[in-house]
Design a protein around this motif. Structure first.
Motif, mmCIF file in Angstrom:
data_model
loop_
_atom_site.group_PDB
_atom_site.id
_atom_site.type_symbol
_atom_site.label_atom_id
_atom_site.label_comp_id
_atom_site.label_asym_id
_atom_site.label_seq_id
_atom_site.Cartn_x
_atom_site.Cartn_y
_atom_site.Cartn_z
ATOM 1 N N CYS A 22 0.451 -1.055 0.192
ATOM 2 C CA CYS A 22 0.224 0.418 -0.171
ATOM 3 C C CYS A 22 1.422 1.473 -0.126
ATOM 4 C CB CYS A 22 -0.893 -0.339 1.282
ATOM 5 S SG CYS A 22 -2.360 1.554 1.212
ATOM 6 N N THR A 59 -0.311 4.310 0.550
ATOM 7 C CA THR A 59 -0.415 5.392 1.458
ATOM 8 C C THR A 59 0.379 5.091 2.910
ATOM 9 O OG1 THR A 59 -2.794 5.570 0.765
ATOM 10 C CG2 THR A 59 -2.526 6.517 2.454
ATOM 11 N N CYS A 60 0.688 3.986 3.205
ATOM 12 C CA CYS A 60 0.968 3.424 4.445
ATOM 13 C C CYS A 60 2.025 3.282 4.872
ATOM 14 C CB CYS A 60 0.433 3.256 5.498
ATOM 15 S SG CYS A 60 -0.578 1.892 5.085
ATOM 16 N N CYS A 68 -4.819 2.826 8.081
ATOM 17 C CA CYS A 68 -4.739 3.527 7.169
ATOM 18 C C CYS A 68 -5.757 2.980 6.347
ATOM 19 C CB CYS A 68 -3.529 2.532 5.819
ATOM 20 S SG CYS A 68 -3.590 3.171 4.260
ATOM 21 N N THR A 119 -6.203 3.277 3.347
ATOM 22 C CA THR A 119 -6.587 2.477 2.050
ATOM 23 C C THR A 119 -6.448 1.205 1.754
ATOM 24 O OG1 THR A 119 -5.348 4.843 0.917
ATOM 25 C CG2 THR A 119 -5.318 2.570 -0.485
ATOM 26 N N CYS A 120 -5.644 0.196 2.680
ATOM 27 C CA CYS A 120 -5.704 -0.948 2.908
ATOM 28 C C CYS A 120 -6.716 -1.261 3.667
ATOM 29 C CB CYS A 120 -4.228 -1.375 2.705
ATOM 30 S SG CYS A 120 -3.687 -0.389 4.177
HETATM 31 ZN ZN LIG Z 1 -2.427 1.731 4.003
#
Ligand SMILES: [Zn+2]
Ligand SMILES: [Zn+2]
Length: 388
Positions: free
Chosen positions: A150, A152-153, A207, A209-210
């Motif tokens: 991911c 994002t994180c 997070c 996103t995931c």
């Molecule tokens: Zn993430």
């Protein structure tokens, strides 16, 4: 609200084995686990419902009562909690953990981050190769759908750099003490903490996103080098190109399995190639050089005079190179003597002349072959073969 049928909830048949029930439940529970679906009330309901159904079907006594009387048969039964169909979340989490460990520990994050347990799955793909590609080796572009880290994180599962904080329920120990009272007095049982799955840590600032997994669905196109000489069922491991690991754990491998497309004229036998080569009756009788196709062009085969149908010849080294090195296989040529099914006037005259010469050379043998066959089969000696 009417409780749903336990078998229907788990998606198994009424005859399902204990193992099938366990497997079906594990899959559902992982999908709807609150840790994976934070704040999702519907998922929580599904998780609880699946757990309740599992608790009934995993217990042979409860299961047989349920089979006979349905949910009514379990109301007020001994061992309350899962007697009916009502279950609260902490009960469900405890039940899940009893059989499968904590959610996180399923992915092996408990203190061994990056260890084998959290490692991403290996993936299998297959590529179809032509015989020419097998012979020379080839680079193949392969599109792979895989879990990727991911962005994002950066795989932590958390938007904060710290990633996790100590679990308040177990104060970071990953264990909770349960006090049981019995006839013999009270005793203390230490169990993994349900809140953190026994890891002692909770994800903070999960997070979005995931969802805390540290990885998301993605795809990638890879160039894979396939060495010459591979065969059906072989696979090429591409390290680290399987699914990304859970929260930054190491990724799995991609396994590229080889499939072979059949060839129009060559048949593969190990590292040898077999070719059925049509040869005219005249060429077989007279012998001489004929052209034969090879994998990389055209070769020549010198036939002896009097070559017989089905006779085998070898062009050494014109087969495939073994994948592990060593000398290449052969091209094996099987002679298929062909007889024309249409004759030009000139050919017909030539064949008639040939026939006349054959009979002239051995007048006593006229019909001799047929007589020999009849004798061998024990048939009537005077019957002409033309009568049939
Ligand atoms: Zn993430
Ligand atoms: Zn805890």
């Amino acid at each position: 609200l009417e409780a749903r049928d336990c078998y229907e909830v788990l998606g198994v048949t009424r005859g399902a084995s204990e193992e099938e029930i366990k497997r079906a439940y594990r899959q559902l529970a992982l999908k709807h686990h609150p840790d994976r679906n934070p704040g999702d009330a519907a998922a929580e309901e599904r998780f609880k419902e699946a757990t309740a159904a599992y608790e009934i079907l995993r217990d042979p006594e409860k299961r047989s009562r349920y089979d006979r009387y349905g949910h009514a048969g379990l109301k007020g039964a001994a061992g309350a909690g899962f007697g009916g169909f009502e279950v609260d979340l902490s009960e469900a989490l405890r039940a899940f953990m009893r059989d499968f460990g904590g959610f996180d520990s399923l992915f092996g994050t408990g203190g061994e981050r990056g260890g084998r347990g959290g490692r991403g799955d290996d993936l299998r793909v297959s590529v179809k190769l032509t015989l020419e590609e097998v012979a020379k080796g080839v680079e193949k572009k392969i599109k792979v759908h895989r879990q990727v880290v991911c962005e994002t994180c950066e795989g932590r599962g958390s938007r904060s750099k710290a990633g996790t904080r100590a679990c308040a329920t177990c104060r970071g120990s990953g264990q909770v003490r349960q006090i049981h009272r019995s006839f013999f007095g009270q005793f203390v049982n230490v169990a993994p903490c349900a809140e953190c799955g026994g890891t002692g840590e909770l994800l903070q600032d999960r997070c979005p996103t995931c969802g805390g997994d540290g990885r998301v669905d993605g795809s990638e196109t890879l160039a894979v080098q396939i060495p010459r000489g591979v065969r059906e069922g072989n696979y090429i491991p591409v390290r680290g190109r399987g699914d990304a690991g859970f929260r930054g754990a190491s990724p799995g491998d991609l396994l590229v399995f080889i499939e072979e497309k059949p060839h129009r004229i060559f048949r593969r036998e190990g590292n040898h190639l077999v070719l059925a080569c049509p040869v005219s009756a005249a060429r077989a009788a007279l012998g001489g050089e004929i052209p034969v196709p090879t994998l990389d062009g055209v070769g020549a085969l010198d036939l002896p005079s009097g070559t017989q149908p089905g006779q085998l010849f070898r062009l050494r080294g014109k087969g495939l190179h073994p994948v592990n090195g060593g000398s290449p296989g052969d091209l094996v040529i099987r002679v298929d003597v062909t007889v024309p099914n249409k004759l030009s006037a000139k050919e017909k005259a030539a064949y008639q002349e040939l026939l006349r010469l054959e009979e002239e050379a051995a007048p006593g043998r006229k019909g001799g072959l047929f007589r020999k066959m009849k004798d061998a089969l024990g048939g009537p000696p005077d019957e002409s073969p033309d009568d049939r």
